[in-house]
Scaffold this motif. Structure first.
Motif, short mmCIF file in Angstrom:
data_model
loop_
_atom_site.label_atom_id
_atom_site.label_comp_id
_atom_site.label_asym_id
_atom_site.label_seq_id
_atom_site.Cartn_x
_atom_site.Cartn_y
_atom_site.Cartn_z
N TYR A 172 -22.93 2.37 9.32
CA TYR A 172 -22.32 3.00 8.15
C TYR A 172 -21.60 1.97 7.27
O TYR A 172 -21.20 0.92 7.74
N VAL A 173 -21.40 2.37 6.00
CA VAL A 173 -20.48 1.66 5.10
C VAL A 173 -19.62 2.71 4.40
O VAL A 173 -20.02 3.87 4.27
N GLY A 174 -18.43 2.31 3.97
CA GLY A 174 -17.54 3.24 3.26
C GLY A 174 -16.37 3.64 4.12
O GLY A 174 -15.66 2.81 4.68
N GLY A 175 -16.12 4.95 4.20
CA GLY A 175 -15.12 5.47 5.12
C GLY A 175 -13.69 5.47 4.61
O GLY A 175 -12.77 5.78 5.36
N VAL A 176 -13.46 5.13 3.34
CA VAL A 176 -12.13 5.22 2.74
C VAL A 176 -12.30 6.00 1.44
O VAL A 176 -12.99 5.55 0.53
N SER A 177 -11.68 7.17 1.35
CA SER A 177 -11.88 8.05 0.21
C SER A 177 -11.54 7.35 -1.10
O SER A 177 -10.47 6.75 -1.24
N GLY A 178 -12.48 7.39 -2.04
CA GLY A 178 -12.28 6.78 -3.34
C GLY A 178 -12.68 5.33 -3.43
O GLY A 178 -12.69 4.75 -4.52
N SER A 179 -13.02 4.72 -2.31
CA SER A 179 -13.43 3.31 -2.34
C SER A 179 -14.90 3.20 -2.74
O SER A 179 -15.73 3.98 -2.31
N GLU A 180 -15.19 2.22 -3.56
CA GLU A 180 -16.55 2.03 -4.06
C GLU A 180 -16.88 0.55 -4.04
O GLU A 180 -16.10 -0.27 -4.53
N ALA A 181 -18.02 0.22 -3.48
CA ALA A 181 -18.41 -1.19 -3.37
C ALA A 181 -19.89 -1.35 -3.66
O ALA A 181 -20.68 -0.40 -3.53
#
Length: 367
Positions: A172-181
Motif C-alpha cells: 500500500y501507499v498513503g494512509g494519512v487522510s488528506g495526504s497526496e503524493a
C-alpha cells in the motif's frame, strides 16, 4: 548480467538498461559518480513497477495516472490521494486491478518494499505519507514506513519477515487522510535491503548477477600483467550502508575453484582473506569499514603480506603462503568465483602494482 536493470545517471535520472550494459551509478542529490555498480540476482515480485492502469485505488484513496514527471524523466508518475487514516483501504500497488491486489510470497522469508515518492504540490511538502506491506492471511506481519513528503523524489523502503503460515501479502501507499503524493517505481524483493529498480510491466522480471572480471587463462595477455610472486592491489569502493557488508567481496583473485584465492572483503570482521592449495592462510582485520567511501591497499608476497585500510598503519602477516595459479586465474570485481558474495555496492578505482610496495606506501595509497 542478464535481465533488465537500472542506475542513476549524472543528471540524477533513473536509466533503464538491458543485459550486459555496465552501470556507473551516481548519487541522486550530489550527482557524484559512485562507481561501477555490482549487485547479486534479485527479482521484482510486484507485477507492475508503474501504475499503467493496474494499481488499485481502494475505497479510501484516489489514483490519478500520468500526473507528473517521474524519476526517469517520463510523464508516468501516479498521484495518490488518501481520504482515510486506515491504510488498508488506500491505494494498493501490488497485484493487478481486479485480482484484489494480493501477491504470493514465501513463508518465513524477509522482503523489502521500495517506492519513490514526492509531494504532489508545494502545499503537500511536510505532510506525512506511508508505504506498507502486510500479510493477507496467517499471523500478523507488516512493515510500514512513515515519512514527511519533500519537493524532491526520494526512495522509501519497508522491510519485514513473513510468518511461517504467511504466503500472501499486499502493498500500500498513503494512509494519512488528506495526504497526496506522486509515487513511482514500486518494487518488492526478497532480501533485507532494497537494490536498484528492476522495471516490471506485467511479465516476470529478474536482474541477474553483475559479472565484471578479467580472464587470466594461461597463455593470455593476463600473464604479462600478473606477477605470481609479489604484487599490490589498491581499490576504492563505496559500501552501501544497507547492503551486503558482512561478506560481500570487493575484489578476488582466484582460480575459479576457491582453492587458491586472494580477496578483499566488504566486512567489519575482516577485510583480506588468503587461501592457498585449499588451506586458509588466515584473514586480516583492520577494524570497521566506513558507511560509504572506503579505500584499501594490500599486498601478496611469501611470508610478507600487508594491508592498510582507509589510511591505517599497515598490518603485516609474516606467515602467509602466496597462492599458486598454474592454470586458470580470474580477477573478479565485486564478487568471487563468478557466483558468490556479490558486493551490492560500487567500485570506483582499481590499481595493480606488480611488486610488494612498502608499508608506508600502503598507508599513503589507502588514505
Amino acid at each position: 548480467r542478464y535481465g533488465p536493470a537500472s542506475y542513476i545517471d549524472e543528471n540524477g535520472k533513473v536509466v533503464f538498461v538491458g543485459e550486459d550494459v555496465p552501470r556507473f551509478d551516481h548519487d541522486p542529490v550530489t550527482r557524484e559518480c559512485k562507481g561501477l555498480l555490482v549487485e547479486g540476482e534479485r527479482r521484482n515480485i510486484l507485477p507492475y513497477s508503474f501504475d499503467a492502469g493496474k494499481w488499485i485505488a481502494g475505497s479510501g484513496g484516489t489514483l490519478t495516472r500520468d500526473a507528473g514527471i517521474a524519476p526517469d524523466g517520463t510523464m508516468t508518475a501516479t498521484k495518490a490521494l488518501s481520504s482515510s487514516n486506515d491504510i488498508d483501504v488506500n491505494p494498493k500497488i501490488s497485484g493487478i486491478d481486479g485480482s484484489g491486489g494480493n501477491i504470493t510470497v514465501s513463508s518465513s522469508a524477509t522482503y523489502t518494499l521500495s517506492v519513490w515518492a514526492k509531494a504532489s504540490t508545494a502545499a503537500q511538502v511536510g505532510n506525512n505519507f506511508k508505504v506498507r506491506w502486510k500479510r493477507v492471511q496467517g499471523d500478523s506481519v507488516s512493515a510500514e514506513t512513515t515519512f514527511a513528503l519533500t519537493a524532491d523524489w526520494k526512495r522509501y523502503t519497508a522491510t519485514a519477515t513473513t510468518a511461517a503460515n504467511n504466503t500472501t501479502v499486499a502493498c500500500y501507499v498513503g494512509g494519512v487522510s488528506g495526504s497526496e503524493a506522486l509515487v513511482w517505481g514500486a518494487q518488492l524483493e526478497a532480501g533485507s535491503y532494497s537494490t536498484s529498480l528492476i522495471p516490471r510491466y506485467g511479465a516476470s522480471a529478474t536482474r541477474g548477477i553483475d559479472l565484471a572480471y578479467l580472464d587470466g587463462t594461461a597463455g593470455t595477455e593476463f600473464d604479462d600483467i600478473y606477477d605470481p610472486d609479489q604484487g599490490t592491489f589498491v581499490i576504492d569502493w563505496f559500501n552501501n550502508p544497507a547492503g551486503n557488508f558482512n561478506d560481500g567481496y570487493v575484489f578476488a583473485l582466484d582460480d575459479g575453484s576457491g582453492n587458491n584465492r586472494i580477496g578483499a572483503v566488504n566486512s567489519n570482521n575482516y577485510q583480506v582473506t588468503v587461501v592457498a592449495g585449499g588451506s586458509s592462510q588466515g584473514t586480516r582485520d583492520l577494524g570497521s569499514i566506513n558507511s560509504g567511501k572506503n579505500k584499501i591497499a594490500f599486498t601478496y608476497k611469501h611470508n610478507d603480506q600487508a594491508t592498510s585500510l582507509n589510511g591505517s598503519d599497515a598490518s603485516v602477516d609474516t606467515s602467509s603462503t602466496v597462492p599458486s595459479f598454474t592454470g586458470s586465474k580470474y580477477w573478479w570485481f565485486g564478487l568471487r568465483q563468478g557466483a558468490y558474495d556479490q558486493l551490492g555496492g560500487y567500485i570506483s578505482n582499481f590499481s595493480y602494482y606488480p611488486r610488494r610496495l612498502t608499508n608506508a606506501q600502503l598507508k599513503n595509497l589507502s588514505s
